[in-house]
Design an enzyme around this catalytic site. Structure first.
Site, PDB file in Angstrom:
ATOM      1  N   LEU A 236      19.168  17.633   3.819  1.00  0.00           N
ATOM      2  CA  LEU A 236      19.130  17.667   5.276  1.00  0.00           C
ATOM      3  C   LEU A 236      17.730  18.014   5.753  1.00  0.00           C
ATOM      4  O   LEU A 236      17.034  18.824   5.139  1.00  0.00           O
ATOM      5  CB  LEU A 236      20.102  18.725   5.817  1.00  0.00           C
ATOM      6  CG  LEU A 236      21.597  18.448   5.729  1.00  0.00           C
ATOM      7  CD1 LEU A 236      22.366  19.595   6.366  1.00  0.00           C
ATOM      8  CD2 LEU A 236      21.953  17.137   6.404  1.00  0.00           C
ATOM      9  N   LYS A 237      17.325  17.400   6.859  1.00  0.00           N
ATOM     10  CA  LYS A 237      16.067  17.763   7.513  1.00  0.00           C
ATOM     11  C   LYS A 237      16.407  18.632   8.715  1.00  0.00           C
ATOM     12  O   LYS A 237      16.845  18.151   9.746  1.00  0.00           O
ATOM     13  CB  LYS A 237      15.327  16.511   7.952  1.00  0.00           C
ATOM     14  CG  LYS A 237      14.036  16.799   8.731  1.00  0.00           C
ATOM     15  CD  LYS A 237      12.992  17.448   7.838  1.00  0.00           C
ATOM     16  CE  LYS A 237      11.688  17.671   8.596  1.00  0.00           C
ATOM     17  NZ  LYS A 237      11.777  18.822   9.533  1.00  0.00           N
TER      18      LYS A 237
END
Length: 1196
Positions: A236-237
């Protein structure tokens, strides 16, 4: 000589060993010990390649004790150049002997995971390494503590440590009481005995730009995983900012700055993570953690997510960090831990980890990309995580749930290639390191970050002070990075501007310094967009002798083009060290006072280099993969995030300063670059137009601050989403606004998180460009301009265009403005002409070589409703310039044939060659692909003027040599004199000689230079054809966007339409009922597409659609077995075949091929035909023989 004698006398006065005796001892000990000891030292300190994003190169061995080499401190009674000599100024971590000890079994990287008490190990004397001393006059030297190598903890008592801290603090105060004259390094001089030592103190991953398109990168990733060469890792960013921490002595850093509110917030949030995880033991663990990082020279990088530092895509519900990298800095290249090692490290220290997915099969890796394509325009954290959980081979939930701490708006995903053994390694780590407990749950942790910021709104310094006080001395005992000595009048934080040059002039003391110097020299010589900011290093004020110059260097790359250019340099010179993001270096300049010490430094440096070269080849973690494969990475962002940040926040300046029309042009251009689907473009345009009216009405002429833009944007989006389910899907999530105005951090001077001191109102608006139209309405005008170089034939071309019969195919007038004939500001004159004749076609006959000019042209387009068309000479270009040497030689040759040129640039010009080199370098930094892509993204249409024949022979050696000589001379000249004319300066004589030889060589090769050019008449013809196509709307804008995959809605087998029409014709001939039904149906007009749907996103879910990813673009057959029709619908019953032996099953209850729909019916209604047949409301014709049609499995 006098100084040397005084030095010797000082040693005799101190009762030291004589210089000659020391030298002899040093040489003897060096012969015996230096090779083995220093080699081992180097290998253990990770002199390695920067981490490719590959895991598992640092194996976890759980079943047997590990043996490593760790430093213990040398005794004080041996110093080859005396205790007070400047050579004894190195950092404490470099000093000591080496001892081999058995440590507990669990280990990752080269650092022990668990530390247990053990009895001190007796070691013999070995190689001397420099030791640090206080420079306070009359004060005792601050001794280093003795480290227990097994426990990794300081054997001093807590009281002893406090005493040491007080000594350091008092020493620091004494230093400043004595007064510091000017910036650091101002009085330091460089001579032949000057050495430099540079050590990386904090850094993040290198920034690698993919040379291939995103689609090509995805294809290569799928190929590697399918062939068992690698694993795909997806994370995830989180939407925050980079924060790095190297311990209380190593420092806290933002992306390109330190000692400010960003790093203070980071330290506070990280300290609070310890409080939540360890409860009452937090202070003890904080101290241990700091000692661990300092002892092992490590740095951890995190995504800092908080609501107090300004708005990103969504204000987080909580303030937190997520660890994204763990780095062993050592004395050479940083070594980055694999993801599994990061999780082991974080679970040991109870630090927050990210959500990770691993894909190690063709089915899973194709499914993840298909899932993203299905969700890229409407995905939220919940839907994305659910889809990836279903298709991944390994899923490791993060310790911080994105939905609970940040919210539903997800910035994106990061996909990268890692080792093929990553999944196995990860599974073992998860087994051996279960999720740790949270001992601080339910405990009062004191005021929160938002409480502290709300209570201290006076200024930035007050907020920093309050935050660090709340952190406590166990985690942050030294605040000098923020406050220095506490008296701003006694010191300058900035180092003297000369220290960088002095650093490059000094002898490198070790191999790491040599490579860092090489990097900096290269970047300066090639004028990379980067700054090397130097600051006083307060941590070293006490421990370094006062004669030394110690400072902290920040390597700040201003634009992504700098990383791209450096990456190209690394391809040509693989020995270069990588250019990191978040790059901080501790530098020490010192003098060596005698020959033996100098010999030792030189010998150590050579050995360091030898060891690095010997061990560095296998330390990259690439597991045998080529660099281009090991560095494959792609960012996958979501439209629900981009509409907030790029379209709303980044468009505020355009909206308020230039108005709604310019704003509309801006957001349409962005969406076209992204490849946004037509449906979403329509929905977003409607919403953004409403937003523009809403916010301008509410704010008037005062621009909404981008720092708190969500205060207004979220309220608008929430109201807009409530109107319909379609609007809700477009917005993604709204209605959970966190009010931030009361606790927003105070940032002095409008500085951003990278530490750039630029006020918000000074930041120029991003260039919105024109709406990328493929047609030019008659009432609009055209600006034809020339991003070229003198000699590219633009003036001759403009004359020919003016004389073309019929102009560009319409009635619009054509006028030309020749730059050489216009006095004053040329582009201002063009703008005035455009206002007088807004529907005219303007030929801007002047070179337009840079972005400043391009922005002016964009402004003219917006103000006069025109489209701009760049005309560029067609050339292959080089790695760093859009024009080749062949093209440059032809341009110069043409200029030297001119006579009486209006701009005085002709054969009579004494420095004509220099002028063309100057223009050539205005394009430096972009290759041909990047140059054309930027022009296309800004302006849309791009016209190429033929220049050189494709079958030409290579450039003669003499021509190539004189061109390269000129380029080298130009670099020397500009490095020393900048933009000073070549007739002036120290190279004037060389320029004169070069200009003379240039003319001689070019005219000797005039026949060749003439023969390689395409005929001018042909070039004019091709340019006119392209311009006419633009004017008539027959021009297709080149696809230059990095990502254009579209949004997947369903998976289907696409069949050839012509074959389906033939099947219908044959069936009509054979079956009477079919003929009767089809007789009045015009299938040529109504049947445009033919496909059998396998799964639909809305009906079957994202995962169902994505599951066909492994068969994408594969040929598959469909057997048509029956024909069903009603008064409004007609379809074939279909049975799908197999791909490579695997049967393809449709998720539809009744797989079919819709061929006709009547008025008021939709294609999806064909699903009801079997039911209509059973009810007698439709007809079914079973075919005697199945008709097989072959198609391709595709996504739509």
């Amino acid at each position: 000589m006098v100084n040397h004698r005084q030095h010797q006398q000082h040693h005799r006065d101190q009762g030291r060993v004589s210089s000659s005796t020391r030298d002899q001892q040093w040489r003897e000990m060096s012969k015996q010990n230096i090779n083995e000891s220093l080699s081992t030292h180097v290998s253990q300190l990770q002199i390695s390649e920067s981490q490719r994003p590959l895991t598992s190169n640092t194996n976890l061995e759980f079943l047997r004790p590990k043996t490593i080499i760790v430093p213990v401190h040398a005794s004080e009674d041996y110093h080859p150049c005396g205790q007070d000599s400047p050579c004894c100024s190195q950092q404490p971590e470099t000093s000591g002997q080496w001892s081999i000890n058995s440590i507990p079994p669990i280990q990752y990287g080269t650092i022990s995971l668990f530390t247990t008490p053990a009895s001190p190990t007796k070691v013999q004397k070995g190689i001397w390494m420099p030791k640090a001393y206080s420079t306070v006059s009359g004060a005792e030297s601050v001794e280093e503590s003795t480290i227990n190598v097994d426990s990794g903890t300081d054997t001093k008592s807590k009281n002893d440590k406090e005493t040491d801290r007080k000594v350091v603090k008092n020493s620091l105060s004494t230093v400043f009481q004595r007064g510091i004259r000017g910036p650091t390094g101002a009085e330091f001089t460089v001579d032949k005995n000057t050495y430099s030592q540079a050590q990386i103190r904090a850094t993040f991953y290198p920034k690698f730009e993919n040379e291939k398109s995103d689609q090509e990168v995805r294809t290569r990733m799928i190929e590697m995983v399918s062939n068992g060469l690698a694993t795909l890792e997806v994370s995830l960013k989180h939407s925050g900012s980079l924060f790095m921490y190297a311990g209380h002595e190593g420092g806290a850093y933002a992306k390109n700055s330190f000692g400010n509110i960003y790093t203070a917030v980071g330290v506070f949030v990280l300290g609070r993570m310890f409080n939540e995880a360890w409860g009452v033991n937090a202070a003890k663990k904080q101290e241990e953690f700091n000692e661990f990082l300092e002892k092992n020279r490590m740095c951890i990088s995190m995504e800092l997510v908080t609501a107090v530092l300004g708005d990103h895509g969504q204000r987080p519900l909580d303030d937190y960090v997520v660890v994204t990298a763990v780095t062993e800095l050592g004395k050479g290249k940083p070594k980055f831990y694999s993801t599994s090692d990061i999780i082991a490290f974080c679970r040991k220290w109870r630090l927050p980890t990210n959500h990770i997915w691993l894909f190690s099969s063709r089915k899973s890796v194709t499914s993840v990309f298909a899932a993203y394509d299905a969700l890229c325009e409407e995905g939220t954290a919940t839907s994305v995580c659910r889809a990836l959980d279903e298709v991944a081979d390994v899923s490791v939930p993060g310790s911080k749930d994105h939905v609970k701490v940040q919210g539903e708006i997800l910035e994106g995903l990061v996909a990268r290639i890692v080792s093929r053994d990553s999944a196995k390694h990860m599974e073992k780590v998860l087994k051996d390191f279960p999720p740790p407990p949270l001992d601080g749950a339910g405990i009062d942790l004191g005021p929160s970050l938002r409480d502290i910021c709300a209570e201290n709104r006076s200024d930035e310094q007050q907020q920093i002070k309050s935050l660090l006080q709340c952190v406590g001395t166990s985690f942050c005992p030294d605040q000098s990075d923020w406050f220095g000595d506490g008296d701003a009048n006694n010191h300058s934080r900035n180092a003297d501007r000369s220290v960088l040059s002095k650093f490059l002039q000094a002898h490198p003391a070790d191999f790491a310094t040599l490579k860092l110097e090489e990097m900096i020299r290269l970047m300066r010589q090639k004028h990379f967009p980067a700054a090397f900011k130097c600051y006083r290093n307060f941590h070293k004020t006490v421990t370094s002798p006062k004669e030394n110059a110690t400072f902290k260097m920040v390597i700040h790359v201003h634009s992504d083009s700098g990383f791209r250019r450096y990456q190209k340099e690394m391809r040509n010179n693989p020995g270069l060290w990588p250019l990191y993001r978040g790059f901080f270096v501790d530098v020490n300049l010192f003098k060596v006072g005698n020959e033996s010490a100098a010999d030792s430094v030189n010998y150590s440096g050579l050995l360091f280099k030898e060891t690095n070269e010997r061990t560095g080849t296998n330390a990259s973690g690439t597991d045998g993969l080529a660099d281009e494969d090991a560095n494959l990475m792609i960012k996958l962002k979501f439209l629900t995030y981009k509409l907030r940040t790029f379209l709303i926040r980044n468009g505020l300046s355009v909206l308020f300063k230039e108005g709604p029309n310019a704003y509309k042009a801006y957001y349409l251009r962005q969406m076209k670059i992204w490849g946004t689907s037509y449906e979403k473009q329509k929905e977003l345009s409607k919403m953004l137009d409403e937003w523009a009216v809403y916010i301008r009405r509410k704010c008037g002429s005062k621009q909404l601050s981008s720092t708190v833009y969500l205060t207004e944007a979220e309220l608008f989006l929430e109201q807009y989403a409530r109107r319909s389910a379609q609007n809700q899907a477009l917005i993604g999530s709204a209605g959970n606004l966190v009010s931030a105005e009361d606790f927003l951090a105070v940032v002095a001077g409008g500085r951003d998180e990278e530490g750039d001191l630029r006020l918000e109102d000074e930041i120029p608006p991003s260039s919105p460009g024109t709406t990328m139209l493929d047609t030019v309405p008659k009432h609009e005008g055209v600006i034809v301009f020339f991003p070229g170089i003198p000699g590219c034939a633009k003036s001759a071309l403009c004359k020919e265009i003016l004389n073309v019969p019929g102009g560009l195919g319409d009635s619009r007038p054509i006028n030309s403005l020749m730059g050489d004939l216009i006095k004053g500001r040329y582009w201002q004159r063009v703008a005035e002409e455009r206002k007088r004749k807004p529907n005219a076609i303007t030929l801007a006959d002047k070179n337009a070589p840079n972005e400043e000019v391009w922005r002016q042209i964009e402004d003219m387009c917006r103000n006069t409703k025109a489209i701009a068309v760049p005309v560029i000479p067609d050339s292959e270009g080089t790695d760093s310039n859009p024009f080749s040497l062949d093209a440059l030689a032809v341009f110069i040759f043409r200029v030297l044939q001119r006579v009486n040129h209006p701009g005085n640039l002709d054969k009579a010009s004494p420095n004509a060659g220099y002028v063309l080199l100057m223009f050539y370098h205005l394009y430096e930094g972009k290759n041909r692909r990047e140059f054309e892509a930027e022009l296309s993204e800004r302006f849309g249409p791009l016209v190429k003027m033929p220049l050189l024949k494709t079958d030409r022979s290579p450039l003669p050696d003499s021509v190539k040599g004189i061109m390269e000589e000129g380029l080298n001379l130009y670099k020397l000249h500009t490095n020393r004199h900048g933009r000073v004319d070549s007739t002036k300066g120290s190279y004037a004589k060389e320029w004169s000689q070069w200009e003379k030889r240039l003319r001689e060589i070019l005219f000797v090769n005039s026949e060749y230079l003439t023969s390689i050019q395409v005929p001018f008449d042909y070039a004019v013809q091709r340019v006119v054809e392209q311009l006419r196509a633009v004017a008539k709307g027959e021009y297709t804008t080149p696809a230059t966007e990095k990502r254009k995959f579209g949004t997947i809605v369903y998976a289907a087998v696409t069949l050839p339409v012509e074959q389906i029409r033939c099947v219908l014709d044959k069936m009509a001939d054979k079956y009477v009922k079919a003929k009767e039904f089809l007789k009045d149906k015009n299938m040529e007009d109504t049947l445009k597409r033919a496909h059998v749907t396998l799964a639909h996103k809305k009906s079957h879910g994202v995962t169902a659609v994505a599951s066909y990813g492994e068969y994408h673009n594969k040929k598959v057959s469909a057997d048509l077995t029956a024909f069903l029709f009603s008064d409004k619908l007609a379809a074939f019953e279909a049975h799908i075949g197999s791909v490579e032996g695997e049967t393809i099953c449709s998720k539809n209850e009744w797989p079919h091929l819709t061929v006709w729909t009547g008025t008021g019916a939709a294609a999806k209604d064909a699903n009801t035909l079997p039911k209509l047949v059973s009810e007698g409301r439709a007809t079914r014709i079973d075919l005697d023989q199945p008709i097989t049609v072959t198609g391709v499995l595709d996504f739509h």
